[in-house]
Structure formats: structure tokens, C-alpha cells
Design an enzyme around this catalytic site. Structure first.
Site, short mmCIF file in Angstrom:
data_model
loop_
_atom_site.label_atom_id
_atom_site.label_comp_id
_atom_site.label_asym_id
_atom_site.label_seq_id
_atom_site.Cartn_x
_atom_site.Cartn_y
_atom_site.Cartn_z
N GLU A 212 38.82 51.57 41.98
CA GLU A 212 38.88 50.24 41.36
C GLU A 212 38.75 50.35 39.83
OE1 GLU A 212 35.57 47.74 42.44
OE2 GLU A 212 36.58 45.90 41.76
N LYS B 177 42.12 41.00 43.71
CA LYS B 177 40.84 41.03 44.44
C LYS B 177 40.46 39.62 44.90
CE LYS B 177 36.10 42.79 43.59
NZ LYS B 177 35.36 43.71 42.72
N CYS C 161 37.40 46.43 46.71
CA CYS C 161 35.95 46.59 46.78
C CYS C 161 35.18 45.58 47.63
CB CYS C 161 35.35 46.67 45.37
SG CYS C 161 33.65 47.29 45.46
N1 URP Z 1 33.11 46.32 42.57
C1 URP Z 1 32.50 45.53 43.42
O1 URP Z 1 33.03 44.53 43.87
N2 URP Z 1 31.23 45.88 43.75
C2 URP Z 1 30.35 45.02 44.46
C3 URP Z 1 29.34 45.75 45.22
C4 URP Z 1 29.80 46.18 46.56
O2 URP Z 1 30.68 45.54 47.14
O3 URP Z 1 29.27 47.16 47.08
#
Ligand code: URP
Length: 362
Positions: free
Chosen positions: A93, A170, A207
Site C-alpha cells: 500500500e 480503497k 488494507c
Molecule cells: N493502512 C491501513 O488501512 N491500516 C489500518 C490498520 C489495519 O487495517 O490493520
């Protein structure tokens, strides 16, 4: 032989790939998943490459120098992916930058944003795609000039021909811990696109979408056979969930899932807080890598290192998706019409939950 007992097996790679990985100081692991032979369909074998890496330079280095260093690092890993026969490669990401959204500062971090269609990183990836006949999934911070210069967290999908096939934004933005991303961009508006490539139907669940079972589901409603999950997440917050969520999604949706996480600790000059009573701090904690691939039958590869840059090469026979689907029938037995009706009601303001209570006796 047991029907559909596919476990990941170790895959042999060319010596040139192994030695290049060693010289360039990254881990290289390779596994394969098999499917049963069929009479009417030939095996549909595809090799995916998952790349996890730390940022090579301190976060206060000039923006263009940081981006150039990341391009260089990824180019040397992708070259090894090509030597390893990879057909589809996916980066982590927001791969062209530190994961600076914890800071809530706008400059210089918003300067890392680029056009998904013709920004320098997309052009760089188009060259890689053409050179190696490889599909490239490039998750970046996107600046959308057509819509007021807005920012998005976007994965650009580039065909092996070098053409930009499209983009997937996203869908779910975290509001947890130091993940202060909602300061920068909104929830994506591209829905659940699936990209038909010469190697299979692929999708990208970025993510935090990993925690949303319906998000995975919707990509497979559109026919995804492989769902990549480029991520940036830290030990204290999510490491206990990491091995479970994408693996469960592969089982529940009869598809392959490919979660990728960055490695290392990224230090910021200015300290920040995240409204949780914690002391001001200069880093997120450590990104724990551990990228892996899960198969529809519930098996998975071992994860890459928690601390080192790495390339995970995984060969899969996509026929396994339909074979597992025919065995377990989750798509057939799912009561989607019932869920769709009830969910449509549940999101309305006047919704009354269906809770049955014991009547008071007199
Ligand atoms: N980049 C991101 O969305 N991180 C959030 C934390 C997670 O989903 O573990």
C-alpha cells in the site's frame, strides 16, 4: 490422492533468481498450490509475486529523492520476479512513500500524490509491465486533477501490454490507532472492480478493507479469482488478526487472497498524537511484513519475514477456485437475497431490529 487437498508446496526457482535476491539483500520464497486435473478444462497456472519492503531513505529526505530510491529498489526486486516467472506482481500500500498519514501534516506528504493515469510512477510501472510481460498492481496516493485535485488511496492496475487497465480505490478508511488517513482522503468511489487480465480475473482490496467480509465478497460477486490486499499495518494493532482475515476470506469466497504488508519502523521529525491519551511519539511502531497467500481450500503459504524486504512467488492453478466452490457451494447456499433485503432495511433510519424478548409474566 485426497480430492482437493491442496497444500502449498515449495517451488524451485532458477539459481540466477536466488543469487540475485541474496546480492540485493531481500528474502525470496516460492510456493505452489495444485488443483485436481479436469477433463474439459486445462490447468490455469499463474504465478503471482508479492513484494514487501522498508523505505530505503529517512522520511525527511527530499520527496523526489525518496520516490526515486523506491523506484530503484522495486525495479531490482521486480527483475528477480521476472526471473522467477511471475505473471502478476503487487506492491505494498502507498508504496512510493513513507506511511506518513499518522502525522496529519499535509506537507510534504501530499506531494507524493500522483495521477493514476499518467503520473511518473504509473509510467515507471508501464515500462516494467511491457519489459517483463507482467501485470503490475501499483498502490499509490492518487491525485485526481479532474475532480478538484482530490486525493485517494488507489491501486492502479497495469496490463502486461503496458496499458493502464484501470484503478481501484480503497473502500474503507481506518479511524483506529495512529491510522489518521481520514485527514487525507475519503472512502473510495470505484466500487468492487475486477480486472480481466490474460492471467486471470483479479481485484484489489486495499488494507483496512481486509476487516470487512462484505468487501471481499463483493469482489468475488464480480468474479475475482485472486484478490490482492496491499497493506500497511503495525504489530501492536493487528498482528493477531493478520493470519486469520485474508485466509478466512479465501475460504468464504472460493478465491485466492494475497495480503502484503510493509516492513520496518518509519521515524518522523515532528511528534504526533492520535487522541488516545498516549504520549506524543515519532513513529507508528513496526510494520511486521509477513506477506502470504491463502488458497480457497483453506491452505496457505508460510509468511515472508517480519523484518526483511522480500519477494514471495506463488504458483496457483486457478481451477482450484471452482473445484472448491463445487465442493462447498458457499456461493450457491449463500442467502444473498435475504441479506440484501434485510440490509436494505437496516440502513434506513426507521429500522427496527428483530429482537425477540421474553414477555414479562404476571
Ligand atoms: N493502512 C491501513 O488501512 N491500516 C489500518 C490498520 C489495519 O487495517 O490493520
Amino acid at each position: 490422492m485426497h480430492l482437493l487437498m491442496s497444500a502449498s508446496r515449495k517451488l524451485r526457482l532458477p539459481a540466477a533468481a536466488l543469487s540475485a535476491a541474496q546480492e540485493r539483500d531481500f528474502e525470496l520464497q516460492a510456493y505452489g498450490f495444485d488443483a485436481e486435473p479436469e477433463q474439459l478444462r486445462r490447468p490455469r497456472i499463474v504465478r503471482v509475486g508479492l513484494i514487501q519492503n522498508k523505505i530505503p531513505l529517512p522520511t525527511d529526505t527530499a520527496v523526489s529523492v525518496q520516490v526515486a530510491a523506491l523506484h530503484k529498489r522495486i525495479a531490482e526486486i521486480v527483475e528477480v520476479a521476472a526471473k522467477s516467472g511471475v505473471n502478476i506482481v503487487c506492491f505494498q500500500e502507498a508504496w512510493t512513500m513513507p506511511f506518513a498519514f499518522c502525522t496529519r501534516e499535509k506537507l510534504p506528504w501530499t506531494e507524493f500524490a500522483e495521477s493514476a493515469e499518467d503520473g511518473p510512477t504509473t509510467k515507471f510501472c508501464q515500462e516494467l509491465a511491457k519489459k517483463y510481460n507482467m501485470v503490475v498492481i501499483s498502490p499509490i496516493l492518487e491525485r485526481d486533477e479532474t475532480h478538484g485535485g482530490t486525493l485517494w488511496n488507489t491501486a492502479v492496475v497495469i496490463s502486461s501490454s503496458g496499458a493502464v487497465l484501470g484503478k481501484s480505490r480503497k473502500n474503507h478508511i481506518p479511524r483506529v490507532g495512529d491510522f489518521n488517513e481520514s485527514t487525507y482522503y475519503m472512502e473510495g468511489n470505484t466500487g468492487h472492480p475486477v480486472f480481466q487480465t490474460q492471467f486471470g480475473a483479479i481485484a484489489v482490496n486495499i488494507c483496512y478493507g481486509r476487516h470487512h467480509p462484505l468487501n471481499w465478497l463483493m469482489f468475488t460477486v464480480n468474479g475475482a479469482e485472486i484478490i490482492f490486499n496491499p497493506s500497511a499495518t503495525v504489530g501492536k494493532l493487528s498482528e493477531s488478526m493478520w493470519p486469520v482475515e485474508a485466509r478466512n476470506a479465501a475460504i468464504a469466497n472460493h478465491c485466492f487472497t494475497c495480503p502484503i504488508n510493509r516492513v520496518g519502523t518509519e521515524y518522523y521529525k515532528n511528534s504526533f498524537t492520535s487522541g488516545d491519551g498516549g504520549k506524543a511519539h515519532h513513529d507508528f511502531g513496526y510494520f511486521y511484513g509477513s506477506s502470504y497467500v491463502a488458497a480457497p481450500d483453506g491452505s496457505r503459504t508460510p509468511g515472508l519475514s517480519r523484518v526483511r524486504d522480500g519477494l514471495l512467488v506463488v504458483e496457483m492453478d486457478l481451477n482450484l477456485c471452482r473445484q472448491v466452490s463445487d465442493k462447498w457451494n458457499f456461493k450457491m447456499t449463500g442467502r444473498y437475497e435475504m441479506y440484501a433485503d434485510k440490509l436494505a432495511e437496516a440502513v434506513q433510519p426507521g429500522f427496527i431490529p428483530n429482537i425477540i424478548k421474553e414477555r414479562a409474566s404476571h
